[in-house]
Scaffold this motif. Structure first.
Motif, PDB file in Angstrom:
ATOM      1  N   ALA A   1      -4.607  -0.590 -54.320  1.00  0.00           N
ATOM      2  CA  ALA A   1      -4.922  -1.764 -53.210  1.00  0.00           C
ATOM      3  C   ALA A   1      -5.512  -1.248 -52.122  1.00  0.00           C
ATOM      4  O   ALA A   1      -5.257  -0.572 -51.234  1.00  0.00           O
ATOM      5  CB  ALA A   1      -3.315  -2.079 -52.749  1.00  0.00           C
TER       6      ALA A   1
ATOM      7  N   GLY B   1       1.524 -10.308 -44.139  1.00  0.00           N
ATOM      8  CA  GLY B   1       0.150 -10.168 -44.421  1.00  0.00           C
ATOM      9  C   GLY B   1      -0.710 -11.004 -43.273  1.00  0.00           C
ATOM     10  O   GLY B   1      -0.351 -11.966 -42.779  1.00  0.00           O
TER      11      GLY B   1
ATOM     12  N   TRP C   1       4.725  -2.928 -44.182  1.00  0.00           N
ATOM     13  CA  TRP C   1       4.112  -3.084 -43.208  1.00  0.00           C
ATOM     14  C   TRP C   1       4.885  -2.721 -41.880  1.00  0.00           C
ATOM     15  O   TRP C   1       4.090  -2.378 -40.769  1.00  0.00           O
ATOM     16  CB  TRP C   1       3.185  -4.341 -43.150  1.00  0.00           C
TER      17      TRP C   1
ATOM     18  N   SER D   1      -7.867   0.301 -42.278  1.00  0.00           N
ATOM     19  CA  SER D   1      -7.078   0.520 -41.180  1.00  0.00           C
ATOM     20  C   SER D   1      -7.831   1.440 -40.233  1.00  0.00           C
ATOM     21  O   SER D   1      -8.455   2.423 -40.730  1.00  0.00           O
ATOM     22  CB  SER D   1      -5.640   1.332 -41.415  1.00  0.00           C
TER      23      SER D   1
ATOM     24  N   ARG E   1      -3.697   1.617 -49.617  1.00  0.00           N
ATOM     25  CA  ARG E   1      -2.530   1.208 -49.067  1.00  0.00           C
ATOM     26  C   ARG E   1      -1.373   2.111 -49.211  1.00  0.00           C
ATOM     27  O   ARG E   1      -0.580   2.102 -48.158  1.00  0.00           O
ATOM     28  CB  ARG E   1      -2.095  -0.172 -49.768  1.00  0.00           C
TER      29      ARG E   1
ATOM     30  N   THR F   1      -8.945 -11.728 -47.463  1.00  0.00           N
ATOM     31  CA  THR F   1      -7.843 -10.758 -47.179  1.00  0.00           C
ATOM     32  C   THR F   1      -6.563 -11.307 -47.924  1.00  0.00           C
ATOM     33  O   THR F   1      -6.499 -12.471 -48.357  1.00  0.00           O
ATOM     34  CB  THR F   1      -7.590 -10.678 -45.760  1.00  0.00           C
ATOM     35  N   ARG F   2      -5.546 -10.460 -48.018  1.00  0.00           N
ATOM     36  CA  ARG F   2      -4.455 -10.800 -48.798  1.00  0.00           C
ATOM     37  C   ARG F   2      -3.409 -11.284 -47.962  1.00  0.00           C
ATOM     38  O   ARG F   2      -3.138 -10.784 -46.933  1.00  0.00           O
ATOM     39  CB  ARG F   2      -3.913  -9.418 -49.983  1.00  0.00           C
TER      40      ARG F   2
ATOM     41  N   ILE G   1      -7.345  -1.192 -48.665  1.00  0.00           N
ATOM     42  CA  ILE G   1      -6.966  -1.875 -47.274  1.00  0.00           C
ATOM     43  C   ILE G   1      -8.081  -1.332 -46.251  1.00  0.00           C
ATOM     44  O   ILE G   1      -8.759  -0.720 -46.629  1.00  0.00           O
ATOM     45  CB  ILE G   1      -5.641  -1.446 -46.722  1.00  0.00           C
TER      46      ILE G   1
ATOM     47  N   GLU H   1      -5.387  -6.206 -45.569  1.00  0.00           N
ATOM     48  CA  GLU H   1      -5.445  -5.625 -46.855  1.00  0.00           C
ATOM     49  C   GLU H   1      -6.520  -6.521 -47.632  1.00  0.00           C
ATOM     50  O   GLU H   1      -6.624  -7.670 -47.332  1.00  0.00           O
ATOM     51  CB  GLU H   1      -4.051  -6.029 -47.513  1.00  0.00           C
ATOM     52  N   TRP H   2      -7.255  -6.181 -48.333  1.00  0.00           N
ATOM     53  CA  TRP H   2      -8.247  -6.840 -49.006  1.00  0.00           C
ATOM     54  C   TRP H   2      -7.720  -7.498 -49.991  1.00  0.00           C
ATOM     55  O   TRP H   2      -6.715  -6.891 -50.917  1.00  0.00           O
ATOM     56  CB  TRP H   2      -9.376  -5.758 -49.605  1.00  0.00           C
TER      57      TRP H   2
ATOM     58  N   HIS I   1     -15.636  -3.378 -47.972  1.00  0.00           N
ATOM     59  CA  HIS I   1     -14.648  -3.647 -49.280  1.00  0.00           C
ATOM     60  C   HIS I   1     -15.992  -4.126 -50.144  1.00  0.00           C
ATOM     61  O   HIS I   1     -16.412  -5.292 -50.118  1.00  0.00           O
ATOM     62  CB  HIS I   1     -13.762  -4.856 -49.093  1.00  0.00           C
TER      63      HIS I   1
END
Ligand code: BGC
Length: 808
Positions: free
Chosen positions: A239, A68, A219, A243, A209, A56-57, A241, A151-152, A182
C-alpha cells in the motif's frame, strides 16, 4: 441542539465541535479535480470520475467512520494532535472548522501551539492545496515535528477495494526532494500520475504504509509518529502512501507556514518518461512552482473567493426571512453546483463506485444550475443527449470520464426521456440560445448517427406518446422517477437488482406521474417547437396527445380526492383509497398540479389538501401513506424498505418542492412557504441532534413518522432536492421565472414575509427587483419607472440593468 453556526457574511458554516452527529462535509473543486473533505479532515480526491480516476484512498463503512483523509500530525514532546481532531483524537484546547465556498479551514490549538489548515482546490489547476500555519502562542521556544499522511488509491476505486491479488504487487512511487510521486501502472497503460509535495525541506519521509503505521496499527497511532522518526521507506507493492516529515523550531509568538500540494498530471504517450522508468515531471514541476509559497496559495484562494462572490451574485435576495435568504443566496446555490458536478456519484453516502451521472438526475440538477454557468449547462445537455437511443429511450446513467452509457444499470426508465425536455427548456428560457437545438448529437455515442438536438427532444416526447397502456396512460417501464416502484420486476431472488431485473414484461403497468410530466413538458416542447419553426403537424400531434393524456388522467388517474399513482401489471390501482397500504403518493399530486391537469375541476386544490391531511409531518411531506408493512412482489423495492425509510414513507425531500410549485401555481403562499420551511436545512439547524446531517445542505430523505428514528436525515448533498428547491424557492415563492420571452415575476409568499428585494442576472441584464406586497390583490409593475402590463419584464438587450418595482 447546534454544533456550530452560520457565518453569512463570510458564506461559511462554522462547526465548533469535531464530534458532529455524522461527518459534516464540504466539496473542493469545480471542474476536473475534486476533493471531499469532512469536518475532521477526512475524505478523498479524484479527477473527473470517482470510480475510474480515484487519487486518494478512503474506506467507506469503516470503523471508525470517516477513515482516510489529509492528515497532519503535529508532535511536541509526547503530545500529538491533528488540526481536524482525527485520527489521533487528542482533545483540543480549541477547534473550529469553517466550510466555505470551495474551501475549508481548520483552526485548532493544543498546549499553546495553534494550527490553521486551509484546504482548497484552485480554480484552474488539478490539485488540492493545503496551507498549514503553526504558531507558538507561548512565551517559550518550541521544537515541533509535522508528519503529513495520505494514502494513494490505485486509480480504479472498485478494483482498488477488491483485486488484492494484483494490487499488492503493483504499487510504485518515486521520491525526489520534497515531492512524493505515485506512479502505479504508469509503466504500462496509464498516462497519469499524482504527487504530494511541500514547499520545505524534509527531515524524512515514508511511502510504504506498513513502515509508517507499524504492524497492527491504524492511523491514530503510526509507529513513525510515535518514534518521532521517519523510515524513508520506498513502497514496492502493498500500500503506497505519502508522508512528509518536517522539523521546525518556533520562538515565542513566531509562526511558520507550509504549503502542501496534492497534484494530478497527465502526459502524452510519447512524453511519459524522462529516463527509462522515470516519469516526466515537467508539468508537475510547473504546478509545484505555482503554489510554492504562502503568498501564491493566498492569491489563488482569493481568486476562488472572488469567483464564488461573482457567481452567487447572479441571484441574491433580501427578504424578512433570514433562512430563506441564506439558503437562496449561499447554500442552496452552492449545493446546486455540487450536484451538477457530481450527479449522484461521490458523497459520504454515494461511494463513487456505483453510480455515475444519472440521466434524469443530471437533467434535473441542471434546473438549479443553469443560471450560474449556462455554457457548462449547454455542454452537459449535449453529453446527456448523446446516451439516448434512436427510439427516444435512453441509458439511465453514464460515467463522467468516458461519457459513455453505463450498460450495468441499463435503460427502460420511462420518465427519463421527458427530463431532457425539462432541462433544454430551462436552458433556452434562461439563455435564449436556440442554436443548441441545431447541434448534431449522436445516439448512444455512435459516430455517424448524429441528429439535431431538437430531433432528440422530438424522439423523447414521441417515446411517451407511443408507449401507453390500457388506460391511455404512459407505460412505466422499469420504473419512473421513483426508482423503487418496480411494477414489472417481480423479483424473488435475494440480492437481485430491482432496477435491472425484469421478470415480467406486462406491457400494462402505467404511471400517472409520467402522465403529469408529459402534460407539463409536452407543453414546453410545443413552445420550443413553435419558436424553432417546426411544422404545424408535429405541434398539433403533440397538442392532441397532451389532451388525450389529460383526459386519461381525469378518467382513470383521479381518485376522488387525489391523483392515483399508477396501475400495476394487473391493471390494479396503486396509490388509491382502494388500496390497503400506499393509498396516496406525493409524486402525482405535485406534478399533475404543476401541469394543471383538471384545474377547472379543482383537482389541484383537492390533491394538495389531501397531501396536507395524509402526508404532512414535522419535516415535510412524506412520499406515501400508509407505509407498506410487507414486501409486495408486484411493487418491488419500494416495499423492501422498513416503514418510514427511503421510498417507503420517508420525507423524500426531492419531491417536496413539486408540492411547493403546485401551491405556487394555485397562488397559495401560506402553504407553499410552510412546505418549504419544514425541511429547509437552515430551519433545522436547531434540531441537528435529530436531523443529524449537515444543517447547510439538503439530504435525500428524512425518516417518516413510522420510522424508529423519525426526523433523522440520510444521504446528504447529492440529491435532486437541491435543484428543485432552488427552483421552488426562486420561481415558486419569490416567483422570478425565466420564460421564453423574459423574466416573469409572480411572487407567492405568506403574509409575514411578502416583501423582498432581489437581484437576478438574466440574459446579461441585471434585474433589480423590489416587491412591495400589501396583499391587497391588485398588482402594478413598473419597469424603469414605466408601468408594464402582465407579469413578464420585457427583454432589454444591451442594457446593463433594469429596475422592476412591483406593488401588490
Ligand atoms: C435517484 C433518482 C430517483 C430517486 C427516487 C435517487 O436515489 O438518484 O434517480 O429518482 O432516488 O427513487
Amino acid at each position: 441542539m447546534k454544533f456550530g453556526y452560520f457565518d453569512d457574511v463570510r458564506k461559511e458554516y462554522v462547526i465548533t465541535e469535531p464530534k458532529t452527529p455524522l461527518p459534516w462535509i464540504n466539496y473542493l473543486g469545480n471542474n476536473g479535480f475534486f476533493g471531499l473533505i469532512s469536518n475532521t479532515c477526512g475524505g478523498y480526491n479524484f479527477y473527473k470520475d470517482a470510480k475510474l480516476r480515484r487519487i486518494t484512498r478512503f474506506r467507506y463503512n469503516n470503523v471508525p467512520t470517516d477513515s482516510g483523509g489529509r492528515y497532519y500530525y503535529i508532535k511536541e514532546g509526547n503530545t500529538v494532535f491533528n488540526p481536524g481532531f482525527m485520527p489521533v483524537k487528542t482533545e483540543l484546547d480549541s477547534y473550529e472548522c469553517r466550510h466555505g465556498m470551495g474551501y475549508s479551514v481548520f483552526r485548532a490549538s493544543k498546549n499553546g501551539t495553534a494550527s490553521t489548515l486551509t484546504c482548497f482546490v484552485p480554480l484552474n489547476d488539478n490539485c488540492e492545496v493545503n496551507k498549514l500555519t503553526l504558531k507558538n502562542e507561548t512565551n517559550q521556544a518550541k521544537d515541533l515535528t509535522i508528519y503529513s499522511a495520505m494514502e494513494w488509491c490505485l486509480w480504479n476505486a472498485v478494483d482498488d477495494a477488491s483485486n488484492f491479488q494484483r494490487n499488492f504487487n503493483i504499487g510504485e512511487v518515486e521520491v525526489i526532494g520534497s515531492t512524493i510521486y505515485h506512479k502505479t501502472e504508469y509503466r504500462e497503460r496509464r498516462n497519469h500520475y499524482a504527487f504530494y509535495t511541500v514547499n520545505s525541506e524534509l527531515s524524512g519521509f515514508d511511502t510504504d504504509r506498513d513502515s509508517f503505521l507499524g504492524a497492527f496499527n491504524s492511523w491514530d497511532t503510526p509507529t513513525v509518529v510515535e518514534n518521532n522518526e521517519s523510515t524513508n521507506s520506498v513502497a514496492s507493492g502493498w500500500a503506497p502512501i505519502a508522508s512528509h516529515r518536517l522539523s521546525l523550531h518556533l520562538e515565542p509568538c513566531e509562526e511558520k507556514t507550509f504549503v502542501f500540494v496534492l497534484g494530478y498530471i497527465e502526459n502524452e504517450q510519447k512524453e511519459k518518461f524522462e529516463a527509462p522508468g522515470i516519469i516526466n515531471k515537467t508539468k508537475a514541476n510547473a504546478l509545484i512552482e505555482k503554489f510554492d509559497s504562502a503568498e501564491k496559495a493566498d492569491a489563488s484562494l482569493a481568486e476562488l473567493n472572488e469567483y464564488w462572490e461573482k457567481l452567487l451574485g447572479k441571484f441574491t435576495v433580501k427578504s424578512d426571512d433570514e433562512h430563506l435568504d441564506r439558503m437562496v443566496n449561499i447554500w442552496n446555490q452552492y449545493q446546486c453546483m455540487v450536484t451538477f458536478n457530481m450527479s449522484r456519484s461521490a458523497s459520504y453516502f454515494e461511494s463513487g463506485m456505483g453510480r455515475g451521472m444519472g440521466f434524469r438526475d443530471s437533467c434535473q440538477d441542471l434546473l438549479g444550475f443553469v443560471h450560474l454557468i449556462p455554457d457548462r449547462a449547454r455542454e452537459r445537455i449535449l453529453d446527456i443527449a448523446s446516451i439516448q437511443f434512436e427510439d427516444g429511450s435512453t441509458y439511465h446513467q453514464y460515467q463522467p470520464l468516458t461519457k459513455r452509457g453505463n450498460g450495468d444499470i441499463g435503460s427502460g426508465f420511462n420518465d427519463d426521456p421527458l427530463w431532457l425536455i425539462a432541462c433544454v427548456s430551462a436552458y433556452i428560457r434562461e439563455t435564449g440560445d436556440y442554436s443548441i437545438l441545431s447541434e448534431p448529437v449522436p445516439f448512444n455515442n455512435v459516430e455517424g448517427s448524429e441528429k439535431s438536438l431538437f430531433e432528440h427532444l422530438k424522439r423523447s416526447v414521441h417515446y411517451t406518446a407511443t408507449h401507453k397502456g390500457p388506460h391511455g396512460l404512459p407505460l412505466i417501464g422499469r420504473a419512473d422517477w421513483n426508482d423503487c416502484l418496480n411494477l414489472n420486476c417481480f423479483s424473488e431472488e435475494p440480492g437481485e437488482s430491482f432496477q435491472t431485473a425484469s421478470n415480467f414484461e406486462s406491457g400494462k403497468a402505467e404511471s400517472v406521474f409520467i402522465a403529469g410530466m408529459f402534460v407539463k413538458y409536452g407543453q414546453e416542447y410545443i413552445e420550443i417547437a413553435k419558436r424553432f419553426g417546426v411544422e404545424q403537424e408535429e405541434i398539433d400531434y403533440i397538442a392532441g396527445e397532451i389532451k388525450l393524456t389529460e383526459k386519461a388522467v381525469e378518467d382513470h388517474g383521479w381518485d376522488g380526492e387525489w391523483f392515483v399513482r399508477a396501475y400495476d401489471a394487473f391493471e390494479a390501482k396503486i396509490g388509491s383509497k382502494e388500496c390497503e397500504e400506499g393509498q396516496i403518493f406525493i409524486e402525482p399530486q405535485g406534478f399533475c398540479t404543476m401541469a394543471g391537469i383538471g384545474e377547472d375541476k379543482g383537482f389541484g386544490e383537492k390533491a394538495l389538501a389531501s397531501v396536507r391531511k395524509h402526508l404532512l409531518n414535522d419535516y415535510g411531506v412524506e412520499i406515501l401513506h400508509p407505509c407498506y408493512s410487507q414486501y409486495y412482489l408486484n411493487l418491488g423495492e419500494i416495499s423492501s424498505y422498513p416503514p418510514g425509510y427511503k421510498e417507503n414513507g420517508s420525507v423524500f425531500c426531492h419531491n417536496n418542492p413539486w408540492i411547493i410549485m403546485g401551491y405556487s401555481r394555485l397562488g397559495d403562499g401560506e402553504n407553499a412557504f410552510d412546505t418549504y420551511r419544514r425541511n429547509c436545512p437552515s430551519y433545522l439547524e436547531d434540531v441537528s441532534e435529530i436531523h443529524r446531517t449537515e444543517p447547510y445542505v439538503y439530504s435525500q430523505t428524512i425518516a417518516g413518522r413510522d420510522a424508529k428514528n423519525y426526523g433523522e436525515a440520510k444521504n446528504s448533498w447529492l440529491t435532486g432536492t437541491a435543484a428543485w428547491t432552488f427552483v421552488a424557492a426562486t420561481q415558486g415563492l419569490l416567483g422570478i421565472t425565466p420564460t421564453f420571452d423574459g423574466l416573469s415575476i409572480v411572487p407567492c409568499l405568506p403574509k409575514g414575509i411578502s416583501n423582498y428585494h432581489a437581484t437576478r442576472m438574466y440574459r446579461d441584464v441585471l434585474h433589480d427587483i423590489t416587491v412591495e406586497n400589501s396583499c391587497s390583490g391588485t398588482r402594478k409593475m413598473l419597469v424603469d419607472g414605466v408601468e408594464v402590463a402582465g407579469n413578464v419584464v420585457p427583454l432589454k438587450s444591451g442594457a446593463a440593468s433594469v429596475k422592476v418595482v412591483i406593488t401588490i
